[in-house]
Design an enzyme around this catalytic site. Structure first.
Site, PDB file in Angstrom:
ATOM      1  N   LYS A   1      18.851  35.052  49.768  1.00  0.00           N
ATOM      2  CA  LYS A   1      17.618  34.306  49.992  1.00  0.00           C
ATOM      3  C   LYS A   1      17.962  32.819  50.046  1.00  0.00           C
ATOM      4  O   LYS A   1      18.495  32.256  49.083  1.00  0.00           O
ATOM      5  CB  LYS A   1      16.632  34.587  48.855  1.00  0.00           C
ATOM      6  CG  LYS A   1      15.350  33.780  48.989  1.00  0.00           C
ATOM      7  CD  LYS A   1      14.294  34.221  48.005  1.00  0.00           C
ATOM      8  CE  LYS A   1      13.072  33.323  48.084  1.00  0.00           C
ATOM      9  NZ  LYS A   1      12.013  33.743  47.182  1.00  0.00           N
TER      10      LYS A   1
ATOM     11  N   LYS B   1      16.814  36.815  53.888  1.00  0.00           N
ATOM     12  CA  LYS B   1      15.557  36.081  54.047  1.00  0.00           C
ATOM     13  C   LYS B   1      15.827  34.593  54.177  1.00  0.00           C
ATOM     14  O   LYS B   1      16.601  34.070  53.375  1.00  0.00           O
ATOM     15  CB  LYS B   1      14.694  36.344  52.813  1.00  0.00           C
ATOM     16  CG  LYS B   1      13.401  35.576  52.786  1.00  0.00           C
ATOM     17  CD  LYS B   1      12.699  35.797  51.489  1.00  0.00           C
ATOM     18  CE  LYS B   1      11.482  34.888  51.467  1.00  0.00           C
ATOM     19  NZ  LYS B   1      10.887  34.793  50.182  1.00  0.00           N
TER      20      LYS B   1
END
Ligand code: PBG
Length: 348
Positions: free
Chosen positions: A197, A250
């Site tokens: 992330k 992400k």
């Protein structure tokens, strides 16, 4: 003049042939739809920077999850907006916290819809950071945060969450959550780790939606530097070692290389999160009439799948499911003359 002997165009002469030769498929079954649930407020409130997406009350959530299930989308990802926030993020792990209530309500009205709980503290802390902050230095304290995350995960799983998805980026949180779940008799609850992330500007609209913008500083001391790819593989490997069942990259679009590397390196299901800012850009351009929204969305979701995502988490899920259901990507009637009537290649 000599003509080419290799003619890839042969496989592009009709929609049927193109469909047969397609390497990547897109269907509602691979999508996850994120939802924001309000402890206090109206039944539905549109998120200004994310047209078509709403903050919902528990009653509003009922209608929404029925719709999602009817569209053939297998899972929702739930975020909660509590009535009050504090330094310990206590709203994140209360028995009757907003997300816990939302999980129960969803399972009541749509028992076959999978509920993924986003496990993080930033919606629940008064300062908007993803964990416990040292008041002296402003540094996020890793291990004290792990305890709260583990409590949060247990309370979400007890409320009925099918999958726990930690998105905080603390070190060791998958192990801490796995241990806590196992100790509470929740050994069958899988973990989908937001493993790679990045500290991304594309989360901007989400922070309006989830009211989770940090009140000071940013998240660069815990989320990843966009410059790094090998580090993402390390994060993912560590999460697998700690017991993650699925991994996530992400955002999606600026990190498709990372997704492909993960696909090459690991043998677990991979998710990609097509985040809020990626959604808003498409919606803004479409609203101006600058792009064809349907074609752009189906193309970018296909691109995310082609890069290696088994699961695509996207705010476009409902629209995409409708378009796919209406045959948007299945063959139109033959748009070419039948094969024998095509002009001979040499005569084009
Ligand atoms: C919580 C969380 C965030 C997103 C998902 N979980 C925000 C953040 O890290 O700041 C972003 C999702 C999106 O932008 O759509 N930590």
């Amino acid at each position: 003049m000599s003509f080419p002997t290799h003619r890839p165009r042969r496989l592009r002469t009709s929609p049927q042939l193109r469909a047969l030769a397609a390497e990547t498929s897109l269907a509602p079954g691979c999508m996850v739809y994120p939802l924001f649930v309000l402890a206090e407020g109206p039944e539905r409130r549109e998120i200004t920077s994310m047209p078509g997406c709403f903050q919902l009350s528990l009653d509003g959530l009922e209608d929404e999850v029925r719709q999602v299930a009817d569209l053939g989308i297998p899972a929702v990802l739930l975020f909660g907006l509590p009535a009050t926030k504090d330094l310990e993020a206590s709203g994140a792990y209360q028995e009757d916290g907003i997300v816990q209530q939302a999980i129960r309500r969803t399972k009541q009205v749509a028992p076959n819809l999978l509920v993924i709980a986003d496990t993080c503290l930033c919606e629940y802390t008064s300062h908007g950071h993803c964990g416990v902050v040292d008041p002296r230095t402003g540094y996020l304290l890793n291990d004290p945060t792990l305890e709260l995350l583990a409590k949060t995960a247990v309370s979400q799983a007890r409320a009925g969450a099918d999958i726990i998805a930690p998105s905080d980026m603390m070190d060791g949180r998958v192990a801490a959550i796995r241990q806590a779940l196992d100790a509470e008799g929740l050994a069958t609850t899988p973990i989908l780790s937001y493993a790679a992330k990045y500290a991304s500007a594309f989360y901007g609209p989400f922070r309006d939606a989830a009211d989770s913008a940090p009140q000071f500083g940013d998240r660069r001391q815990y989320q990843m530097d966009p410059a790094n790819r090998r580090e993402a593989l390390k994060e993912m490997r560590l999460d697998l070692e700690e017991g993650a069942d699925m991994l996530m990259v992400k955002p999606a679009l600026p990190y498709l290389d990372v997704l492909r590397e993960a696909w090459n390196a690991f043998d677990v299901p991979l998710a990609a999160y097509n985040v809020s800012g990626e959604y808003s850009m498409v919606k803004a351009a479409a609203a101006q009439g600058w792009i064809d929204e349907q074609r752009v969305v189906l193309e970018l979701l296909t691109g995310i799948r082609r890069a290696g995502a088994d699961i695509v988490i996207t705010y476009h899920a409902k629209d995409a499911a409708r378009w796919l259901g209406s045959g948007a990507s299945s063959p139109e009637p033959l748009d070419m003359p039948i094969r024998g009537e095509l002009p001979c290649f040499g005569e084009e």
